[in-house]
Design a protein around this motif. Structure first.
Motif, mmCIF file in Angstrom:
data_model
loop_
_atom_site.group_PDB
_atom_site.id
_atom_site.type_symbol
_atom_site.label_atom_id
_atom_site.label_comp_id
_atom_site.label_asym_id
_atom_site.label_seq_id
_atom_site.Cartn_x
_atom_site.Cartn_y
_atom_site.Cartn_z
ATOM 1 N N ILE A 1 80.880 61.912 62.105
ATOM 2 C CA ILE A 1 80.175 63.164 61.836
ATOM 3 C C ILE A 1 80.919 64.337 62.465
ATOM 4 C CG2 ILE A 1 77.973 64.373 62.060
ATOM 5 C CD1 ILE A 1 76.760 61.569 62.649
ATOM 6 N N LYS A 2 81.145 65.353 61.671
ATOM 7 C CA LYS A 2 81.697 66.595 62.208
ATOM 8 C C LYS A 2 80.541 67.536 62.485
ATOM 9 C CE LYS A 2 85.173 68.512 60.306
ATOM 10 N NZ LYS A 2 85.984 69.163 59.254
ATOM 11 N N SER A 3 80.368 67.942 63.711
ATOM 12 C CA SER A 3 79.270 68.832 64.076
ATOM 13 C C SER A 3 79.774 70.253 64.266
ATOM 14 C CB SER A 3 78.598 68.345 65.371
ATOM 15 O OG SER A 3 78.016 67.078 65.167
ATOM 16 N N SER A 4 79.273 71.169 63.450
ATOM 17 C CA SER A 4 79.674 72.565 63.565
ATOM 18 C C SER A 4 78.848 73.218 64.666
ATOM 19 C CB SER A 4 79.453 73.286 62.230
ATOM 20 O OG SER A 4 80.162 72.659 61.197
ATOM 21 N N THR A 5 79.148 72.847 65.907
ATOM 22 C CA THR A 5 78.339 73.290 67.035
ATOM 23 C C THR A 5 78.352 74.811 67.194
ATOM 24 O OG1 THR A 5 78.860 71.210 68.140
ATOM 25 C CG2 THR A 5 77.904 72.954 69.482
ATOM 26 N N LYS A 6 79.514 75.432 67.048
ATOM 27 C CA LYS A 6 79.589 76.886 67.190
ATOM 28 C C LYS A 6 78.749 77.569 66.123
ATOM 29 C CE LYS A 6 84.168 77.112 69.362
ATOM 30 N NZ LYS A 6 85.563 77.625 69.236
ATOM 31 N N PHE A 7 78.791 77.032 64.928
ATOM 32 C CA PHE A 7 77.997 77.582 63.834
ATOM 33 C C PHE A 7 76.513 77.442 64.128
ATOM 34 C CE2 PHE A 7 75.764 76.180 59.877
ATOM 35 C CZ PHE A 7 75.601 77.435 59.316
ATOM 36 N N GLN A 8 76.095 76.256 64.579
ATOM 37 C CA GLN A 8 74.692 76.031 64.902
ATOM 38 C C GLN A 8 74.253 76.942 66.041
ATOM 39 O OE1 GLN A 8 71.671 74.838 65.381
ATOM 40 N NE2 GLN A 8 71.589 74.734 67.591
ATOM 41 N N THR B 1 72.151 69.054 65.853
ATOM 42 C CA THR B 1 73.572 68.780 65.635
ATOM 43 C C THR B 1 73.933 67.302 65.692
ATOM 44 O OG1 THR B 1 74.026 69.149 67.980
ATOM 45 C CG2 THR B 1 74.275 71.033 66.508
ATOM 46 N N SER B 2 73.044 66.458 66.214
ATOM 47 C CA SER B 2 73.366 65.029 66.286
ATOM 48 C C SER B 2 72.102 64.207 66.475
ATOM 49 C CB SER B 2 74.337 64.742 67.436
ATOM 50 O OG SER B 2 73.670 64.852 68.677
ATOM 51 N N ASP B 3 72.203 62.921 66.160
ATOM 52 C CA ASP B 3 71.084 62.008 66.381
ATOM 53 C C ASP B 3 70.840 61.800 67.869
ATOM 54 O OD1 ASP B 3 71.209 61.846 63.673
ATOM 55 O OD2 ASP B 3 71.642 59.696 63.569
ATOM 56 N N ALA B 4 71.917 61.839 68.648
ATOM 57 C CA ALA B 4 71.825 61.519 70.071
ATOM 58 C C ALA B 4 70.936 62.495 70.827
ATOM 59 C CB ALA B 4 73.224 61.501 70.689
ATOM 60 N N ASN B 5 70.899 63.750 70.375
ATOM 61 C CA ASN B 5 70.129 64.763 71.083
ATOM 62 C C ASN B 5 68.671 64.815 70.639
ATOM 63 O OD1 ASN B 5 72.456 65.572 72.428
ATOM 64 N ND2 ASN B 5 73.000 67.055 70.844
ATOM 65 N N ALA B 6 68.331 64.023 69.638
ATOM 66 C CA ALA B 6 66.992 64.083 69.062
ATOM 67 C C ALA B 6 66.098 62.966 69.604
ATOM 68 C CB ALA B 6 67.083 63.979 67.546
ATOM 69 N N PRO B 7 64.791 63.180 69.598
ATOM 70 C CA PRO B 7 63.855 62.130 70.015
ATOM 71 C C PRO B 7 63.636 61.138 68.880
ATOM 72 C CG PRO B 7 62.649 64.065 69.332
ATOM 73 C CD PRO B 7 64.111 64.430 69.245
ATOM 74 N N LYS B 8 62.721 60.208 69.060
ATOM 75 C CA LYS B 8 62.380 59.241 68.017
ATOM 76 C C LYS B 8 61.144 59.675 67.236
ATOM 77 C CE LYS B 8 65.721 56.413 68.925
ATOM 78 N NZ LYS B 8 66.839 56.242 67.952
ATOM 79 N N ASP B 9 60.381 60.594 67.813
ATOM 80 C CA ASP B 9 59.184 61.111 67.149
ATOM 81 C C ASP B 9 59.442 62.520 66.625
ATOM 82 O OD1 ASP B 9 57.648 58.845 67.661
ATOM 83 O OD2 ASP B 9 57.065 59.575 69.648
ATOM 84 N N PHE B 10 58.988 62.787 65.407
ATOM 85 C CA PHE B 10 59.208 64.081 64.776
ATOM 86 C C PHE B 10 57.897 64.608 64.205
ATOM 87 C CE2 PHE B 10 63.036 61.504 64.293
ATOM 88 C CZ PHE B 10 64.009 62.335 64.841
ATOM 89 N N LYS C 1 62.240 75.493 72.010
ATOM 90 C CA LYS C 1 62.670 75.923 70.681
ATOM 91 C C LYS C 1 62.416 74.795 69.687
ATOM 92 C CE LYS C 1 66.260 79.328 71.837
ATOM 93 N NZ LYS C 1 67.651 79.766 71.586
ATOM 94 N N HIS C 2 62.247 75.186 68.428
ATOM 95 C CA HIS C 2 62.098 74.206 67.357
ATOM 96 C C HIS C 2 63.482 73.866 66.805
ATOM 97 C CE1 HIS C 2 57.715 74.458 66.984
ATOM 98 N NE2 HIS C 2 57.832 75.766 67.123
ATOM 99 N N TYR C 3 63.694 72.590 66.492
ATOM 100 C CA TYR C 3 64.949 72.138 65.888
ATOM 101 C C TYR C 3 64.653 71.398 64.591
ATOM 102 C CZ TYR C 3 67.599 73.373 70.053
ATOM 103 O OH TYR C 3 68.206 74.078 71.074
ATOM 104 N N LEU C 4 65.431 71.715 63.566
ATOM 105 C CA LEU C 4 65.286 71.067 62.274
ATOM 106 C C LEU C 4 66.156 69.818 62.233
ATOM 107 C CD1 LEU C 4 64.103 71.212 59.380
ATOM 108 C CD2 LEU C 4 66.169 72.468 58.723
ATOM 109 N N PHE C 5 65.523 68.654 62.117
ATOM 110 C CA PHE C 5 66.260 67.394 62.068
ATOM 111 C C PHE C 5 66.375 66.863 60.645
ATOM 112 C CE2 PHE C 5 66.854 62.800 62.406
ATOM 113 C CZ PHE C 5 67.895 62.737 63.320
#
Length: 364
Positions: free
Chosen positions: A96-103, A241-250, A324-328
């Motif tokens: 996965i290429k993560s456009s971190t600066k863009f995000q 930006t990645s699965d690793a930073n996200a929780p399991k519940d949404f 903050k809210h994050y769109l997964f």
């Protein structure tokens, strides 16, 4: 003699504690290592060490041991019946290429909420302006001479909305406007006094590899004709930006139908909590239906029957972090509605950051 009894008792307790952590189908002495076995879901498998069985290890780490079939314990090492999935259904690694600066640029000016709670509620009503990034896509109906709001979306910039690709062509109809700022689509609802903004759509971009049959790459970008006006009830959402930073519940939100008994959509925004479902197992189960699930799709469900349904498509799957809210994810499709045993499918936004950035740059 006493020491021998103590040793035997200690071993028995150890085995009991290990086996008790699983809702197993067979006693641990019934199978040999490497022998063929059958899981609790009648899937063929092989007796394998827990840590070497990817799906079982994921279930164990996420405290879902009741889903694992234990077939043997050697010492303190559990061996489980590891499902033997067809090769074309096994998840493959994805670079996965993560456009971190863009995000970060998109997320820079997003409002920080002083008080955010985790809303683990089954199909509850959202509070007014609780999800200010949620939008509704309007489709003009000649029959009623007004708009039907048949899909949702997420506001990621002052004039950009993310939605599902299948939402921008529903039976040949395209959305022509987007409604922002409302928790209730009924403009006469006295419980929602938020100022709404209806903005016409200027352009729509569908992912070039969108697959209608399987809903692969089910994502589209909507360019609004003008930016929204600053408002307390309208705000953009950050992108995960990645699965690793996200929780399991949404949290999943939408204006879709509220029951299978009737098809009327909800005028009030509804919310519910869904939990990530093991991807390999999801691929296998959908594979039996002739549907191939790919790595850019999230599988999730709720044991309380919380689920997205007709009318929720294109809407956000989000989580909260650092106020903050994050769109997964983006609501895509499912096998029916309201199932507590069969997962629904959502498009993972973080797999498409480069494409989103590239398409947004063409609007400038």
């Amino acid at each position: 003699m006493l020491n021998t009894k103590i040793v035997i008792l200690t071993i028995w307790i150890s085995l009991f504690n290990i086996s008790e952590s699983f809702n197993f189908r067979y006693d641990y002495d019934n199978f040999s290592i490497g022998e063929q076995c059958v899981t609790k879901y009648n899937e063929p498998g092989t007796c394998t060490e827990l840590v070497k069985c990817k799906i079982a290890d994921q279930l164990y780490r996420s405290k879902q041991s009741s889903e694992i079939t234990l077939c043997k314990v050697v010492g303190r090492i559990p061996f489980v019946c590891c499902p033997s999935y067809p090769k074309d259904l096994i998840a493959s690694p994805l670079v996965i290429k993560s456009s971190t600066k863009f995000q970060n640029a998109l997320c820079k000016n997003v409002q920080i909420f002083e008080k955010l709670d985790n809303h683990i509620i089954s199909g509850d009503k959202a509070e007014v302006s609780e999800f200010p990034f949620q939008v509704a896509l309007g489709y003009f109906s000649q029959e009623i001479k007004s708009f039907n709001f048949d899909c949702g979306g997420s506001l990621i910039a002052d004039d950009i909305v993310l939605t599902a690709a299948h939402c921008v062509n529903i039976k040949g109809a395209q959305p022509v406007m987007v409604r922002l700022g409302r928790t209730s689509l009924d403009l006469n609802d006295e419980y929602d006094e938020s100022d709404h903004q209806d903005i016409k759509i200027e352009a729509i971009r569908i992912h070039p590899k969108y697959c209608v049959k399987y809903k692969h790459n089910d994502i589209a970008i909507i360019k609004l004709r003008k930016p929204f006006k600053p408002s307390d009830s309208i705000e953009t959402i950050c992108l995960s930006t990645s699965d690793a930073n996200a929780p399991k519940d949404f949290t999943v939100t939408g204006f879709g139908i509220t029951s299978l008994e009737y098809t009327k959509r909800s005028d009030w925004l509804l919310k519910g909590t869904i939990t990530e479902y093991p991807h390999d197992k999801c691929k296998y189960e959908y594979g039996k239906k002739g549907i191939k699930v790919i790595d850019s799709q999230l599988c999730a469900l709720s044991d309380k029957g919380v689920d997205s349904c007709h009318g929720d498509s294109g809407g956000p799957v989000s989580y909260q972090k650092n106020n903050k809210h994050y769109l997964f994810g983006i609501t895509s499709f499912g096998s029916g509605c309201g199932s507590s045993v069969f997962p629904s499918i959502y498009t993972k936004v973080n797999r498409y950051l480069d494409w989103i950035e590239e398409e947004m740059s063409t609007f400038e």
